[in-house]
Motif scaffolding. Structure first.
Motif, PDB file in Angstrom:
ATOM      1  N   ALA A  51      -6.502  -4.109  -2.035  1.00 16.89           N
ATOM      2  CA  ALA A  51      -7.531  -3.227  -1.510  1.00 16.89           C
ATOM      3  C   ALA A  51      -8.716  -4.011  -0.978  1.00 16.89           C
ATOM      4  O   ALA A  51      -9.445  -3.539  -0.116  1.00 16.89           O
ATOM      5  CB  ALA A  51      -7.995  -2.257  -2.599  1.00 16.89           C
ATOM      6  N   LYS A  52      -8.923  -5.216  -1.492  1.00 23.35           N
ATOM      7  CA  LYS A  52      -9.981  -6.081  -0.989  1.00 23.35           C
ATOM      8  C   LYS A  52      -9.367  -7.138  -0.098  1.00 23.35           C
ATOM      9  O   LYS A  52      -8.681  -8.018  -0.551  1.00 23.35           O
ATOM     10  CB  LYS A  52     -10.719  -6.739  -2.155  1.00 23.35           C
ATOM     11  N   LYS A  53      -9.636  -7.028   1.197  1.00 22.87           N
ATOM     12  CA  LYS A  53      -9.074  -8.010   2.114  1.00 22.87           C
ATOM     13  C   LYS A  53      -9.705  -9.376   1.914  1.00 22.87           C
ATOM     14  O   LYS A  53      -9.052 -10.403   2.041  1.00 22.87           O
ATOM     15  CB  LYS A  53      -9.268  -7.529   3.555  1.00 22.87           C
ATOM     16  N   ASP A  54     -10.993  -9.372   1.632  1.00 25.03           N
ATOM     17  CA  ASP A  54     -11.709 -10.625   1.414  1.00 25.03           C
ATOM     18  C   ASP A  54     -12.387 -10.572   0.049  1.00 25.03           C
ATOM     19  O   ASP A  54     -13.589 -10.298  -0.041  1.00 25.03           O
ATOM     20  CB  ASP A  54     -12.748 -10.855   2.507  1.00 25.03           C
ATOM     21  N   PRO A  55     -11.628 -10.808  -1.022  1.00 22.02           N
ATOM     22  CA  PRO A  55     -12.220 -10.711  -2.361  1.00 22.02           C
ATOM     23  C   PRO A  55     -13.273 -11.792  -2.580  1.00 22.02           C
ATOM     24  O   PRO A  55     -13.208 -12.877  -2.017  1.00 22.02           O
ATOM     25  CB  PRO A  55     -11.012 -10.920  -3.286  1.00 22.02           C
TER      26      PRO A  55
END
Length: 452
Positions: A51-55
């Motif tokens: 869900a987080k493309k760029d954690p």
């Protein structure tokens, strides 16, 4: 393992960095939490990892061998909870100072550094604008830190001699006690059901071990911290009758007190009886630990941080830990210890709030309990230490905390301006290059010259 040796080169590099300066990126404070249940990070929980493309990624650097697996489990748990990725980097304790020099040159302190920073080194980092003042978090989070009054080193007083901003620059993570670690099988074979309590018993034990063709003792005299705090300090404090008397002697007659000759004679006695392992004068802590794990020696002097190493590298080795033996049975034996590892945060951390949220979560009771039960560390969170299910050895190690002192020999000889000479002199004593009398006289000369 814990290394506390830093070269003047580091101070020079940090002074240079201070002139260059770094941008500050200070984060906000968290609300108070007194422990007992895990605090909720301020960042919103991620539904899935994808869900987080760029954690958010946070760098955690430490040198605590043996804790990697336990730490990774918690880091995975935190990622599932928040979507924040914390990546640990284990560095070699022997190269720790060079690592910090390089990072200072790059003007980029690690996002989180788990180590022991104090005094001039810490002040230079502060003056170079590299580390965050965590006093607001310390006060707001409301944890009770075990050993805080004994030897928490990550703070700078308002009147510190380096002109650095006063505050607390670390959040305690791990406390330490120190003692003598014995190979239980060798102890029993020598006719001992428990560790020697007196110096004469220790000599008797060593003689019986030596008779079986095994070197009884490995000290890390190649490490100045180990020499002063883990080996000399327990003997000296016991002979002098406590920390206060030892401090008074150094501030009064320096090294002229005849009790110092008694201290040096005890080391010479072990040398002359050939109880010390070959090369002891230059062994560092990891060397001594390897000898113990490989059953090449029967006893070493070490700290509670050695437990995770034993659990990971020698799970089947039977051992026990005890106070160092007393030369004077009428006096207590004091040991070094207190808050040993703290989390320090980079001032120019791009993810300041997420980093503080993570540390707050990591030092909370449930996580600290998991760490101590899995790896054997002593947690700095006092509630966690009380609630954790500890094995007998860890209970003994925790109990040794009653013998901690406020000042270690490392600090006392520094204040007396005989730091380097003391360490090198003890090494020369162990190598047979100096007699106890010569060592004392040499140190008296140095003390007199430097304290005119």
């Amino acid at each position: 393992m814990i290394k506390k040796t830093y070269s003047m080169m580091l101070v020079v590099m940090l002074a240079f960095t201070m002139l260059v300066g770094c941008a500050s990126n200070s984060g906000g404070n968290n609300s108070a939490n007194t422990g007992g249940s895990s605090p909720s990070p301020s960042s919103k929980p991620a539904e899935t990892q994808a869900a987080k493309k760029d954690p958010v990624e946070i760098e955690l650097v430490h040198y605590q061998t043996g804790q990697e697996d336990a730490i990774n489990q918690l880091l995975d748990e935190y990622f599932e909870l928040t979507g924040v990725k914390v990546k640990q980097t284990l560095i070699d304790a022997k190269n720790n100072q060079q690592y910090l020099i390089t990072r200072a040159q790059e003007k980029k302190f690690p996002d989180i550094y788990a180590g022991s920073l104090e005094g001039e080194l810490l002040a230079n980092l502060v003056n170079a604008n590299l580390v965050e003042n965590l006093l607001p978090e310390w006060e707001a989070w409301g944890y009770e830190w075990l050993g805080e009054e004994k030897s928490f080193k990550g703070d700078l007083a308002a009147d510190n001699p380096w002109g650095a901003e006063p505050g607390k620059y670390g959040i305690p993570y791990m406390v330490a006690t120190s003692g003598y670690y014995y190979n239980k099988k060798m102890l029993n074979e020598a006719g001992f059901e428990k560790a020697p309590a007196t110096w004469n018993e220790f000599l008797d034990f060593s003689e019986k071990v030596k008779a079986k063709g095994v070197s009884p003792i490995a000290y890390d005299f190649g490490d100045n911290w180990g020499t002063m705090n883990a080996v000399i300090f327990p003997i000296a404090s016991n002979i002098f009758g406590g920390e206060e008397n030892l401090t008074a002697a150094l501030k009064g007659d320096g090294l002229a007190d005849p009790k110092w000759l008694e201290v040096f004679n005890k080391i010479a006695e072990l040398r002359d009886k050939k109880y010390l392992a070959e090369g002891t004068a230059v062994l560092i802590m990891s060397d001594a630990e390897k000898k113990f794990i490989n059953e090449e020696v029967a006893v070493i002097s070490n700290g509670s941080w050695f437990v995770p190493v034993l659990k990971s590298d020698a799970p089947d080795l039977e051992w026990l830990v005890a106070l160092p033996p007393a030369v004077n049975a009428n006096n207590d034996v004091n040991i070094d210890g207190g808050v040993s590892i703290s989390f320090t945060i980079s001032k120019n951390n791009k993810n300041m709030q997420e980093t503080k949220d993570f540390i707050k979560w990591f030092v909370d009771g449930p996580q600290q309990i998991k760490m101590t039960e899995q790896s054997g560390i002593l947690p700095a969170n006092s509630n966690a230490l009380t609630e954790a299910d500890l094995d007998n050895n860890i209970k003994v190690i925790a109990g040794l905390g009653e013998k901690l002192t406020k000042k270690r020999l490392h600090a006392l000889v520094t204040e007396a301006n005989i730091y380097e000479e003391f360490w090198k002199g003890v090494q020369a004593l162990v190598e047979g290059k100096k007699s106890p009398e010569q060592l004392q006289q040499d140190l008296i000369k140095v003390y007199t010259e430097k304290n005119k």
